[in-house]
Design a protein around this motif. Structure first.
Motif, PDB file in Angstrom:
ATOM      1  N   GLY A 169       0.816  -1.215   0.000  1.00  0.00           N
ATOM      2  CA  GLY A 169       0.000   0.000   0.000  1.00  0.00           C
ATOM      3  C   GLY A 169       0.843   1.256   0.000  1.00  0.00           C
ATOM      4  O   GLY A 169       0.492   2.256  -0.631  1.00  0.00           O
ATOM      5  N   LEU A 170       1.962   1.209   0.723  1.00  0.00           N
ATOM      6  CA  LEU A 170       2.871   2.363   0.769  1.00  0.00           C
ATOM      7  C   LEU A 170       3.895   2.336  -0.356  1.00  0.00           C
ATOM      8  O   LEU A 170       4.670   3.280  -0.520  1.00  0.00           O
ATOM      9  CB  LEU A 170       3.595   2.389   2.122  1.00  0.00           C
ATOM     10  N   ASP A 171       3.931   1.227  -1.091  1.00  0.00           N
ATOM     11  CA  ASP A 171       4.833   1.041  -2.227  1.00  0.00           C
ATOM     12  C   ASP A 171       6.298   1.206  -1.817  1.00  0.00           C
ATOM     13  O   ASP A 171       7.061   1.952  -2.437  1.00  0.00           O
ATOM     14  CB  ASP A 171       4.490   2.033  -3.343  1.00  0.00           C
ATOM     15  N   ILE A 172       6.684   0.467  -0.760  1.00  0.00           N
ATOM     16  CA  ILE A 172       8.068   0.523  -0.299  1.00  0.00           C
ATOM     17  C   ILE A 172       8.600  -0.903  -0.118  1.00  0.00           C
ATOM     18  O   ILE A 172       7.839  -1.847   0.091  1.00  0.00           O
ATOM     19  CB  ILE A 172       8.214   1.305   1.025  1.00  0.00           C
ATOM     20  N   GLU A 173       9.931  -1.018  -0.209  1.00  0.00           N
ATOM     21  CA  GLU A 173      10.618  -2.286   0.042  1.00  0.00           C
ATOM     22  C   GLU A 173      11.763  -2.001   1.022  1.00  0.00           C
ATOM     23  O   GLU A 173      12.835  -1.576   0.613  1.00  0.00           O
ATOM     24  CB  GLU A 173      11.169  -2.888  -1.254  1.00  0.00           C
ATOM     25  N   PRO A 174      11.543  -2.216   2.323  1.00  0.00           N
ATOM     26  CA  PRO A 174      12.584  -1.874   3.311  1.00  0.00           C
ATOM     27  C   PRO A 174      13.849  -2.694   3.097  1.00  0.00           C
ATOM     28  O   PRO A 174      13.794  -3.923   3.008  1.00  0.00           O
ATOM     29  CB  PRO A 174      11.912  -2.217   4.647  1.00  0.00           C
ATOM     30  N   TYR A 175      14.957  -1.999   2.964  1.00  0.00           N
ATOM     31  CA  TYR A 175      16.273  -2.629   2.777  1.00  0.00           C
ATOM     32  C   TYR A 175      16.281  -3.561   1.556  1.00  0.00           C
ATOM     33  O   TYR A 175      17.022  -4.539   1.511  1.00  0.00           O
ATOM     34  CB  TYR A 175      16.682  -3.415   4.027  1.00  0.00           C
ATOM     35  N   GLY A 176      15.437  -3.251   0.561  1.00  0.00           N
ATOM     36  CA  GLY A 176      15.393  -4.041  -0.658  1.00  0.00           C
ATOM     37  C   GLY A 176      14.687  -5.373  -0.530  1.00  0.00           C
ATOM     38  O   GLY A 176      14.737  -6.193  -1.459  1.00  0.00           O
ATOM     39  N   VAL A 177      14.026  -5.614   0.591  1.00  0.00           N
ATOM     40  CA  VAL A 177      13.304  -6.872   0.811  1.00  0.00           C
ATOM     41  C   VAL A 177      11.893  -6.743   0.245  1.00  0.00           C
ATOM     42  O   VAL A 177      11.150  -5.826   0.605  1.00  0.00           O
ATOM     43  CB  VAL A 177      13.232  -7.226   2.308  1.00  0.00           C
ATOM     44  N   ARG A 178      11.528  -7.662  -0.634  1.00  0.00           N
ATOM     45  CA  ARG A 178      10.208  -7.607  -1.262  1.00  0.00           C
ATOM     46  C   ARG A 178       9.118  -8.020  -0.275  1.00  0.00           C
ATOM     47  O   ARG A 178       9.313  -8.958   0.527  1.00  0.00           O
ATOM     48  CB  ARG A 178      10.154  -8.518  -2.486  1.00  0.00           C
ATOM     49  N   PRO A 179       7.948  -7.383  -0.327  1.00  0.00           N
ATOM     50  CA  PRO A 179       6.833  -7.794   0.536  1.00  0.00           C
ATOM     51  C   PRO A 179       6.459  -9.263   0.366  1.00  0.00           C
ATOM     52  O   PRO A 179       6.123  -9.937   1.345  1.00  0.00           O
ATOM     53  CB  PRO A 179       5.691  -6.875   0.085  1.00  0.00           C
ATOM     54  N   LEU A 180       6.548  -9.785  -0.861  1.00  0.00           N
ATOM     55  CA  LEU A 180       6.213 -11.186  -1.091  1.00  0.00           C
ATOM     56  C   LEU A 180       7.181 -12.112  -0.355  1.00  0.00           C
ATOM     57  O   LEU A 180       6.790 -13.192   0.121  1.00  0.00           O
ATOM     58  CB  LEU A 180       6.218 -11.501  -2.593  1.00  0.00           C
ATOM     59  N   ASP A 181       8.444 -11.703  -0.255  1.00  0.00           N
ATOM     60  CA  ASP A 181       9.407 -12.529   0.472  1.00  0.00           C
ATOM     61  C   ASP A 181       9.082 -12.570   1.964  1.00  0.00           C
ATOM     62  O   ASP A 181       9.236 -13.607   2.617  1.00  0.00           O
ATOM     63  CB  ASP A 181      10.833 -12.001   0.263  1.00  0.00           C
ATOM     64  N   ILE A 182       8.626 -11.449   2.514  1.00  0.00           N
ATOM     65  CA  ILE A 182       8.273 -11.411   3.937  1.00  0.00           C
ATOM     66  C   ILE A 182       7.123 -12.363   4.230  1.00  0.00           C
ATOM     67  O   ILE A 182       7.168 -13.150   5.187  1.00  0.00           O
ATOM     68  CB  ILE A 182       7.915  -9.980   4.361  1.00  0.00           C
TER      69      ILE A 182
END
Length: 331
Positions: A169-182
């Protein structure tokens, strides 16, 4: 594969259909770590290593290319599928009433159902998705306060889904980690923890096996539950391994969960809808990396380490919270 074919029904969450006692005495580790268990784990490690070996060959590349083609539509619309499925899930919880996120977490608080309906409405707009994610985190914390940390350890996938919704929703990837990976890691942890429960409390499933004896395919309930747990743990571990291995594991797990719906009906369909859509997103993920020899060689060590860690966390955590073990388990 024959064992796998019969494990679909066992993947229904036993707490939704049978009596259980989380605070009860779990089966001793000396009983869990028997010869059958060791053979099953050795077979699982062999399959995992074979998958890694195959992935580095032209056949593995061809399989990945084929998966990319077949799942292209799912990959393009993963976020939309997650939003629609979670919307269905939350509206269903509102319709059923008296449930916090998952069927066995009952509540008398009427406002929770309406909160879940509002969370479903927020999924209509992409920018409102973080509100649904925050709502899931809040309900998870509330359920933890009501049912305890050990019980909610069954469901970290909800936190993974919440993180996915917030970050997308915020369109961010913290430290390059994809939301799908989390959410993939959260699903792996959830299923590995659930598999330990099959070994620690096989008696919870006995009424289910007595009512549906065909599930065991002629095996004893003891061996069947050991095999079901090892298969689930191995497939869950595979979700954090190499690309082809994790995509194949996601497809198999999704098939198992979907097949369980035909046995157990709408409760299972609603309860597992969230993890099924996550598994479909993992199966469609086309992220790749080169498979190295060390991926194959290290598989037994990482698998064994994960297995030992989850067994230790489960048993030591249970002792700390409930104090049911009179002494350290003898292995």
């Amino acid at each position: 594969m024959l064992l796998l074919a019969g494990t679909g029904s066992a993947s229904a969450h036993v707490k939704w259909f049978c009596a259980y006692d989380v605070a009860g005495q779990p089966r001793g580790l000396e009983q869990v770590l028997c010869a059958d268990f060791e053979w099953l784990c050795a077979l699982a490690i062999g399959c995992l290593m074979f998958g890694c070996l195959a992935e580095g060959t032209p056949l593995g590349t061809a399989l990945l290319n084929a998966l990319d083609r077949v799942t292209s539509r799912i990959r393009t619309d993963t976020e939309l599928l997650v939003r629609c499925t979670l919307g269905f899930f939350l509206v269903s919880l509102w319709g059923l009433g008296g449930i916090i996120l998952t069927p066995e977490l009952k509540t008398d608080a009427a406002w929770i159902s309406w909160l879940q309906l509002a969370m479903a409405a927020c999924l209509i707009w992409r920018r409102a998705m973080p509100l649904t994610g925050l709502g899931i985190v809040f309900l998870f914390a509330y359920a933890t306060s009501q049912y305890g940390v050990f019980h909610l350890a069954d469901y970290p996938v909800f936190l993974g889904v919440a993180a996915y919704l917030i970050l997308r929703g915020l369109d961010i990837e913290p430290y390059g980690v994809r939301p799908l990976d989390i959410v993939r890691w959260a699903a792996a942890v959830t299923l590995m923890w659930a598999s330990v429960e099959k070994w620690a409390y096989p008696q919870w499933t006995h009424p289910l096996l007595a009512a549906k004896p065909g599930m065991t395919m002629g095996a004893s309930p003891e061996l069947f539950m050991q095999a079901a747990g090892v298969i689930e743990f191995t497939l869950a571990f595979a979700l954090i391994w190499t690309p082809l291995v994790r995509r194949a594991a996601a497809i198999i797990l999704a098939a198992i969960f979907i097949s369980a719906v035909f046995e157990f009906g709408k409760v299972d369909a609603v309860g597992h809808s969230g993890i099924i859509v996550v598994l479909l997103g993992i199966a469609a993920d086309d992220a790749r990396r080169a498979v190295r020899v060390r991926d194959v060689v290290a598989a037994p060590a990482w698998y064994g380490g994960a297995l030992a860690s989850f067994l230790a966390l489960y048993y030591l955590g249970h002792e700390v919270l409930f104090g049911t073990l009179s002494s350290l388990p003898v292995i």
